[in-house]
Design a protein around this motif. Sequence first.
Motif, short mmCIF file in Angstrom:
data_model
loop_
_atom_site.label_atom_id
_atom_site.label_comp_id
_atom_site.label_asym_id
_atom_site.label_seq_id
_atom_site.Cartn_x
_atom_site.Cartn_y
_atom_site.Cartn_z
N TYR A 61 0.95 -1.03 0.09
CA TYR A 61 -0.16 -0.02 -0.01
C TYR A 61 1.05 1.51 -0.23
O TYR A 61 1.96 1.30 0.38
CB TYR A 61 -0.80 0.15 1.48
CG TYR A 61 -2.03 -1.14 1.23
CD1 TYR A 61 -3.16 -0.97 0.86
CD2 TYR A 61 -1.35 -2.39 1.41
CE1 TYR A 61 -4.36 -2.08 0.39
CE2 TYR A 61 -3.11 -3.65 1.89
CZ TYR A 61 -3.88 -3.48 1.49
OH TYR A 61 -4.91 -4.18 1.17
N VAL A 62 -0.03 2.14 -0.81
CA VAL A 62 1.01 3.76 -0.81
C VAL A 62 1.14 4.65 0.12
O VAL A 62 -0.47 4.71 0.01
CB VAL A 62 1.20 3.95 -2.14
CG1 VAL A 62 1.53 5.45 -1.95
CG2 VAL A 62 1.16 3.40 -3.60
N LEU A 63 1.65 4.65 1.28
CA LEU A 63 1.29 5.90 2.30
C LEU A 63 0.43 7.47 1.75
O LEU A 63 1.95 7.74 1.15
CB LEU A 63 2.78 5.80 3.51
CG LEU A 63 1.94 6.64 4.50
CD1 LEU A 63 0.95 6.57 5.41
CD2 LEU A 63 3.21 6.95 5.43
N LYS A 64 -0.13 7.96 2.16
CA LYS A 64 -0.93 9.24 1.75
C LYS A 64 -0.70 10.03 3.14
O LYS A 64 -1.48 9.38 4.18
CB LYS A 64 -1.88 9.21 0.74
CG LYS A 64 -2.55 10.37 0.14
CD LYS A 64 -3.32 10.60 -0.85
CE LYS A 64 -3.91 11.69 -0.92
NZ LYS A 64 -4.81 11.57 -2.16
N ILE A 65 -0.13 11.21 3.41
CA ILE A 65 -0.47 12.08 4.41
C ILE A 65 -1.12 13.50 4.11
O ILE A 65 -0.93 14.13 2.54
CB ILE A 65 0.69 12.44 5.33
CG1 ILE A 65 1.28 10.81 5.40
CG2 ILE A 65 0.42 12.93 6.33
CD1 ILE A 65 2.77 11.42 5.91
N VAL A 66 -2.42 13.40 4.42
CA VAL A 66 -2.93 15.05 4.08
C VAL A 66 -3.45 15.20 5.76
O VAL A 66 -3.46 14.77 6.79
CB VAL A 66 -4.42 14.11 3.57
CG1 VAL A 66 -4.62 13.37 2.33
CG2 VAL A 66 -5.32 13.61 4.67
N GLU A 67 -4.08 16.60 5.50
CA GLU A 67 -3.64 17.97 6.54
C GLU A 67 -5.54 18.11 6.75
O GLU A 67 -6.17 17.81 4.97
CB GLU A 67 -3.51 18.96 6.44
CG GLU A 67 -3.39 19.61 7.04
CD GLU A 67 -3.07 21.24 6.83
OE1 GLU A 67 -2.69 21.64 8.25
OE2 GLU A 67 -2.61 21.57 5.96
N ASP A 68 -6.56 18.12 7.54
CA ASP A 68 -7.59 17.89 7.18
C ASP A 68 -7.98 18.81 8.70
O ASP A 68 -8.18 18.56 10.11
CB ASP A 68 -8.87 17.26 7.17
CG ASP A 68 -10.02 17.15 7.21
OD1 ASP A 68 -10.83 18.81 7.67
OD2 ASP A 68 -11.14 16.59 6.70
N LYS A 69 -8.29 20.11 8.36
CA LYS A 69 -8.85 20.98 10.06
C LYS A 69 -9.47 20.70 10.87
O LYS A 69 -9.75 20.98 11.95
CB LYS A 69 -8.58 22.40 9.62
CG LYS A 69 -7.13 22.96 9.17
CD LYS A 69 -7.00 24.54 8.62
CE LYS A 69 -5.25 24.83 8.53
NZ LYS A 69 -4.60 24.61 7.67
N GLU A 70 -10.79 20.02 10.06
CA GLU A 70 -12.07 19.25 10.02
C GLU A 70 -11.98 17.88 11.05
O GLU A 70 -13.35 17.92 11.29
CB GLU A 70 -12.71 19.80 9.72
CG GLU A 70 -12.99 20.79 8.72
CD GLU A 70 -13.71 22.25 10.19
OE1 GLU A 70 -14.24 22.11 10.81
OE2 GLU A 70 -12.98 23.20 9.96
N ALA A 71 -11.27 17.25 11.08
CA ALA A 71 -10.81 16.05 11.15
C ALA A 71 -10.14 15.33 12.46
O ALA A 71 -8.79 16.09 12.64
CB ALA A 71 -10.27 15.03 9.91
N LEU A 72 -10.37 14.68 13.09
CA LEU A 72 -9.25 14.04 14.24
C LEU A 72 -8.27 13.24 13.30
O LEU A 72 -8.59 12.88 12.73
CB LEU A 72 -10.70 13.31 14.93
CG LEU A 72 -11.15 13.93 16.02
CD1 LEU A 72 -11.86 12.60 16.82
CD2 LEU A 72 -10.33 14.91 16.65
#
Length: 258
Positions: A106-117
């Motif tokens: 699996y490919v690691l993907k990192i995202v930023e979401d100010k509304e999420a935990l």
Amino acid sequence: MTSVNSKEGSKEEYSFVYGDEAVPYEVVRKPHLEAKKRKITIKVHPNCEVVVTSPEDAERENIHQAVMKRAKWIYEALKEFRGHLEYVQPKQYVSGEMQFYLGRRYVLKIVEDKEALPSVKMTRGKLLVTLTRFNDNKTAMVRALVRNWYKIQAERIFHERLSELLPQATWVDGIPSFRVLPMSKQWGSCSAKGNLMLNPHLIKAPKECIDYVILHELCHIAEHNHSERFWRLLTSVMPHWKEVKSKLDGMAELYLNE
């Protein structure tokens, strides 16, 4: 082929020459029980350490002869593991890196979401890590989240596989307890009381590899060492264990890489 021996203090370290290379190895001596057959065993670890286990009273010459008989096998195993090491780099925990789960990549993907935990989940061939915001601790946060996710998955899957495999282990009374604990050189272990310890990194391997390790440790409840009876018992519940073990050993450095 010749041997070169040296000893420092109580730690026994020797080497032998194969072709134009000196191959170092360590000798670990263990008490010999009178009822058990004397045996010298040799193991090549994925990190390219060669460890020879022998009875505590074994003669150095006998150990040397055992090593020399398997010198070619040792050298070939080292060559294979070194090939894997060339492609293994320490994890940086950045988008695009490869992660494993149950034998699949699996490919690691990192995202930023100010509304999420902060969270980790699998989606469409990716291991998706969500952070509330990126900061200087980004790498440490991703590493901690991924490790915890693996541990949770390991506890769930290992419990399922243990329940599935127990009916085959007719010599086991009740349900053995197990802990999930990271180990650098072992996939699992079994205490004298029959409690199992399993490496969370094993969750990265195919299910048949997980089954092999669990069955291996369950066999230790009946046979506490690697005697001929132990291997016969393991073969009775998993006839193709050698092929599965070889598959697991071949990928060990990638699965254990953090």
